[in-house]
Design a protein around this motif. Structure first.
Motif, PDB file in Angstrom:
ATOM      1  N   ARG A 207      14.698  12.223 -25.784  1.00 46.08           N
ATOM      2  CA  ARG A 207      13.673  12.137 -26.742  1.00 46.08           C
ATOM      3  C   ARG A 207      13.902  13.142 -27.583  1.00 46.08           C
ATOM      4  O   ARG A 207      13.707  12.737 -29.039  1.00 46.08           O
ATOM      5  CB  ARG A 207      12.315  12.378 -26.204  1.00 46.08           C
ATOM      6  N   ASP A 208      14.244  14.437 -27.615  1.00 47.03           N
ATOM      7  CA  ASP A 208      14.147  15.521 -28.695  1.00 47.03           C
ATOM      8  C   ASP A 208      15.536  15.520 -29.370  1.00 47.03           C
ATOM      9  O   ASP A 208      15.502  16.067 -30.443  1.00 47.03           O
ATOM     10  CB  ASP A 208      13.659  16.764 -28.155  1.00 47.03           C
ATOM     11  N   ILE A 209      16.727  15.404 -28.795  1.00 47.43           N
ATOM     12  CA  ILE A 209      17.782  15.717 -29.211  1.00 47.43           C
ATOM     13  C   ILE A 209      18.657  14.444 -29.685  1.00 47.43           C
ATOM     14  O   ILE A 209      19.119  14.183 -30.764  1.00 47.43           O
ATOM     15  CB  ILE A 209      18.694  16.476 -28.249  1.00 47.43           C
ATOM     16  N   MET A 210      18.848  13.551 -28.731  1.00 50.40           N
ATOM     17  CA  MET A 210      19.530  12.188 -29.084  1.00 50.40           C
ATOM     18  C   MET A 210      18.659  11.145 -29.775  1.00 50.40           C
ATOM     19  O   MET A 210      19.199  10.259 -30.170  1.00 50.40           O
ATOM     20  CB  MET A 210      19.986  11.736 -27.793  1.00 50.40           C
ATOM     21  N   LYS A 211      17.309  11.626 -29.828  1.00 50.21           N
ATOM     22  CA  LYS A 211      16.518  10.476 -30.432  1.00 50.21           C
ATOM     23  C   LYS A 211      16.659   9.025 -29.823  1.00 50.21           C
ATOM     24  O   LYS A 211      16.540   8.012 -30.490  1.00 50.21           O
ATOM     25  CB  LYS A 211      16.711  10.493 -32.151  1.00 50.21           C
ATOM     26  N   VAL A 212      16.735   9.170 -28.433  1.00 47.08           N
ATOM     27  CA  VAL A 212      16.525   7.788 -27.875  1.00 47.08           C
ATOM     28  C   VAL A 212      15.461   7.537 -26.992  1.00 47.08           C
ATOM     29  O   VAL A 212      14.911   8.519 -26.481  1.00 47.08           O
ATOM     30  CB  VAL A 212      17.830   7.707 -27.012  1.00 47.08           C
ATOM     31  N   PRO A 213      14.687   6.464 -27.245  1.00 48.54           N
ATOM     32  CA  PRO A 213      13.558   6.366 -26.439  1.00 48.54           C
ATOM     33  C   PRO A 213      13.644   6.182 -24.840  1.00 48.54           C
ATOM     34  O   PRO A 213      14.746   5.659 -24.321  1.00 48.54           O
ATOM     35  CB  PRO A 213      12.932   4.764 -26.694  1.00 48.54           C
ATOM     36  N   PRO A 214      13.027   7.044 -24.198  1.00 52.26           N
ATOM     37  CA  PRO A 214      13.169   7.412 -22.773  1.00 52.26           C
ATOM     38  C   PRO A 214      12.913   6.074 -21.975  1.00 52.26           C
ATOM     39  O   PRO A 214      13.850   5.791 -20.951  1.00 52.26           O
ATOM     40  CB  PRO A 214      12.543   8.613 -22.306  1.00 52.26           C
ATOM     41  N   PHE A 215      12.128   5.363 -22.651  1.00 47.28           N
ATOM     42  CA  PHE A 215      11.868   4.029 -21.821  1.00 47.28           C
ATOM     43  C   PHE A 215      12.441   2.881 -22.871  1.00 47.28           C
ATOM     44  O   PHE A 215      12.265   2.833 -23.912  1.00 47.28           O
ATOM     45  CB  PHE A 215      10.459   3.705 -21.585  1.00 47.28           C
ATOM     46  N   PRO A 216      13.426   2.099 -22.350  1.00 46.29           N
ATOM     47  CA  PRO A 216      13.734   2.074 -20.984  1.00 46.29           C
ATOM     48  C   PRO A 216      15.025   2.868 -20.407  1.00 46.29           C
ATOM     49  O   PRO A 216      15.628   2.674 -19.478  1.00 46.29           O
ATOM     50  CB  PRO A 216      14.102   0.470 -20.632  1.00 46.29           C
ATOM     51  N   MET A 217      15.490   3.604 -21.570  1.00 49.87           N
ATOM     52  CA  MET A 217      17.152   4.316 -21.379  1.00 49.87           C
ATOM     53  C   MET A 217      17.112   5.093 -20.196  1.00 49.87           C
ATOM     54  O   MET A 217      18.072   5.268 -19.314  1.00 49.87           O
ATOM     55  CB  MET A 217      17.172   5.170 -22.580  1.00 49.87           C
ATOM     56  N   LEU A 218      15.858   6.048 -19.939  1.00 44.57           N
ATOM     57  CA  LEU A 218      15.929   6.883 -18.664  1.00 44.57           C
ATOM     58  C   LEU A 218      16.240   6.161 -17.383  1.00 44.57           C
ATOM     59  O   LEU A 218      16.781   6.271 -16.532  1.00 44.57           O
ATOM     60  CB  LEU A 218      14.883   7.504 -18.692  1.00 44.57           C
ATOM     61  N   TYR A 219      15.761   4.895 -17.349  1.00 48.98           N
ATOM     62  CA  TYR A 219      15.572   3.999 -16.062  1.00 48.98           C
ATOM     63  C   TYR A 219      16.919   3.192 -15.737  1.00 48.98           C
ATOM     64  O   TYR A 219      17.275   2.953 -14.724  1.00 48.98           O
ATOM     65  CB  TYR A 219      14.453   3.048 -16.023  1.00 48.98           C
ATOM     66  N   LEU A 220      17.436   2.865 -17.233  1.00 41.52           N
ATOM     67  CA  LEU A 220      18.657   2.194 -16.987  1.00 41.52           C
ATOM     68  C   LEU A 220      19.717   3.170 -16.859  1.00 41.52           C
ATOM     69  O   LEU A 220      20.611   2.847 -15.952  1.00 41.52           O
ATOM     70  CB  LEU A 220      19.044   1.651 -18.422  1.00 41.52           C
ATOM     71  N   THR A 221      19.731   4.416 -17.118  1.00 43.14           N
ATOM     72  CA  THR A 221      20.705   5.543 -16.607  1.00 43.14           C
ATOM     73  C   THR A 221      20.477   5.792 -15.067  1.00 43.14           C
ATOM     74  O   THR A 221      21.134   5.989 -14.543  1.00 43.14           O
ATOM     75  CB  THR A 221      20.326   6.644 -17.559  1.00 43.14           C
ATOM     76  N   GLU A 222      19.359   5.692 -14.567  1.00 39.51           N
ATOM     77  CA  GLU A 222      18.885   6.131 -13.189  1.00 39.51           C
ATOM     78  C   GLU A 222      19.664   5.083 -12.199  1.00 39.51           C
ATOM     79  O   GLU A 222      20.108   5.405 -11.284  1.00 39.51           O
ATOM     80  CB  GLU A 222      17.413   6.088 -12.996  1.00 39.51           C
ATOM     81  N   LEU A 223      19.748   3.781 -13.041  1.00 40.84           N
ATOM     82  CA  LEU A 223      20.326   2.801 -12.145  1.00 40.84           C
ATOM     83  C   LEU A 223      21.737   2.787 -11.747  1.00 40.84           C
ATOM     84  O   LEU A 223      22.250   2.977 -10.465  1.00 40.84           O
ATOM     85  CB  LEU A 223      20.201   1.253 -12.755  1.00 40.84           C
ATOM     86  N   TRP A 224      22.490   3.475 -13.093  1.00 40.14           N
ATOM     87  CA  TRP A 224      23.901   3.805 -12.777  1.00 40.14           C
ATOM     88  C   TRP A 224      24.119   5.327 -11.996  1.00 40.14           C
ATOM     89  O   TRP A 224      25.059   5.317 -11.268  1.00 40.14           O
ATOM     90  CB  TRP A 224      24.613   3.821 -14.053  1.00 40.14           C
ATOM     91  N   CYS A 225      23.322   6.170 -12.038  1.00 40.11           N
ATOM     92  CA  CYS A 225      23.353   7.169 -11.265  1.00 40.11           C
ATOM     93  C   CYS A 225      23.366   6.953  -9.808  1.00 40.11           C
ATOM     94  O   CYS A 225      24.229   7.642  -8.905  1.00 40.11           O
ATOM     95  CB  CYS A 225      22.070   8.249 -11.874  1.00 40.11           C
TER      96      CYS A 225
END
Length: 460
Positions: A207-225
């Protein structure tokens, strides 16, 4: 048909975005040359680059021994031991995310060695000399902390004090490890500017550094994690671990930290149920507390080491057996305190009714040195404010007693009082207790007082 194609394309794009998130957030495995001056001219190092570089050069001159262990999931992990002759204790030091020990601890190494502490500089998995492809933000690394502690305890023996110290992700790692069963000679944890959980710090960076919306990006990243790295961003947290921690913890955080806000350390501190100390440093950014206010950090470290391993400073050694999982070692509240606090080893709160005496377990058995006794006194705050004090006034622990230390806590007040798990209930003072040789005498020597007693000397 077109809708299906569009849907498939969107799914593929989402999966690609999540995979990119995994690569950026977790994939690493790079090795950084600590003696390359260019390393310190960019990123978070640039602000104090010249000083950090000089510290790294000085650290490289210290003789070191390379150590290796195998993690619970088969990775070969590396650490550098900076040995000292007759050290007071050994500190296991865990660096931060995408970083290395030379830069993260370069400023503290000279002081700690001067204080008499031997250091193990650990390369976290997927960093420097340690194997691994993915960083898991403490979820898997917490097991590595235990493996390193077991290794050093086996090498140095059960009487040699050990400490766990971390900065940034390293701090979060040692805090997440705090609820594990460590060797008895692990005395405490030092955590500087740690985050609370992988999900929270990744969300903040998105949110603060990459300026990417955590939703849905955080959850998509979680899938690959989960699929590739074998962990969840929600897999563990410092608050969860510290709610079961039994090791003393020193928390440090800079109030001007914009990467990991100090409120995360406050939450960890609030969740911690063991003995704890908190130091905030005004004006310090991320990992800068030691640079901004070295005297305050040095004093906090000295007091923490003194109260958690007093024998390392020439204090009387006492062997203590932890009889239960949530038992905690006695800890001195200050550097010059006479009594060490004893804590209630309970699974749930216990109520002491007015006029009632309840045996409160400490979960401890002790081997006091021959010629000494342990005197169990009331804590002044508990007795003065809540009317709770040992029923026998002063309990006595003999040097040959090997059973559990119990505190007969009596409620002298008029209101029921609740004792919480982990609450400090009494204080232990060690005193010399020589045994006398008694003999029958026909007479005793004369004194000015003679047989006067029970107020015979007056009131004033």
């Amino acid at each position: 048909m077109i809708i299906a194609i569009i849907f498939a394309v969107l799914v593929l794009l989402a999966l690609a975005a999540g995979y990119a998130g995994l690569r950026v957030a977790c994939a690493w495995g790079r090795r950084i040359d600590p003696l390359d001056a260019k390393t310190y001219q960019k990123g978070i190092y640039a602000k104090n680059g010249a000083l950090l570089y000089e510290n790294a050069r000085a650290l490289a001159e210290i003789p070191a021994e390379d150590l290796y262990i195998t993690s619970c999931d088969g990775l070969r992990l590396h650490g550098r031991l900076l040995p000292l002759e007759s050290p007071k204790a050994t500190i296991l030091m865990f660096h931060g995310y995408h970083s290395f020990a030379d830069v993260d601890f370069g400023c503290a190494v000279p002081l700690l060695r001067e204080m008499g502490y031997q250091l193990l500089l650990v390369d976290e998995r997927a960093h420097q000399g340690s194997e691994g492809k993915y960083i898991t933000y403490g979820v898997k690394e917490r097991r590595d902390v235990l493996s390193w502690a077991d290794e050093m305890a086996a090498r140095l023996g059960p009487a040699h004090p050990l400490y766990l110290q971390g900065i940034s992700m390293g701090a979060a790692t040692v805090l997440m490890a705090s609820d594990q069963v460590f060797p008895a000679n692990v005395r405490g944890i030092v955590a500087d500017c740690g985050f609370t959980s992988p999900a929270e710090i990744v969300r903040k960076v998105m949110r603060d550094i990459m300026k990417v919306p955590p939703f849905p990006m955080l959850y998509l990243t979680e899938l690959w994690c989960r699929l590739l790295a074998g962990f969840s961003l929600w897999g563990y947290s410092t608050e969860r671990a510290l709610s079961r921690c039994r090791l003393p913890v020193l928390f440090v955080h800079g109030k001007a930290d914009s990467l990991i806000p100090w409120q995360m350390t406050q939450r960890s501190y609030d969740a911690c149920v063991s003995d704890k100390t908190l130091l905030y440093v005004d004006g310090a950014g991320h990992g800068e507390s030691f640079l901004i206010d070295r005297p305050a950090c040095e004093q906090a470290l000295r007091e923490f080491f003194l109260k958690t391993a007093p024998e390392a400073e020439g204090r009387l050694p006492v062997r203590v057996q932890l009889l239960r999982e949530n038992a905690a070692l006695p800890v001195y509240g200050s550097a010059a305190a006479a009594g060490a606090d004893l804590r209630a080893c309970l699974d749930a709160p216990v109520t002491v009714e007015p006029g009632q005496t309840v045996m409160i377990p400490t979960g401890l058995a002790m081997e006091l040195p021959e010629g000494y006794a342990g005197l169990v006194y009331a804590r002044s705050g508990l007795a003065g404010k809540r009317g709770l004090a040992p029923a026998n006034k002063v309990g006595v622990i003999d040097s040959d007693y090997r059973g559990e230390v119990l505190v007969a806590l009596h409620n002298h007040g008029t209101q029921p009082q609740s004792i919480e798990p982990g609450e400090r209930i009494a204080q232990l003072v060690l005193a010399k207790a020589p045994q006398a040789a008694f003999s029958v005498a026909e007479s005793l020597s004369d004194t000015a007082r003679g047989g006067g007693g029970f107020g015979s000397t007056g009131k004033k």
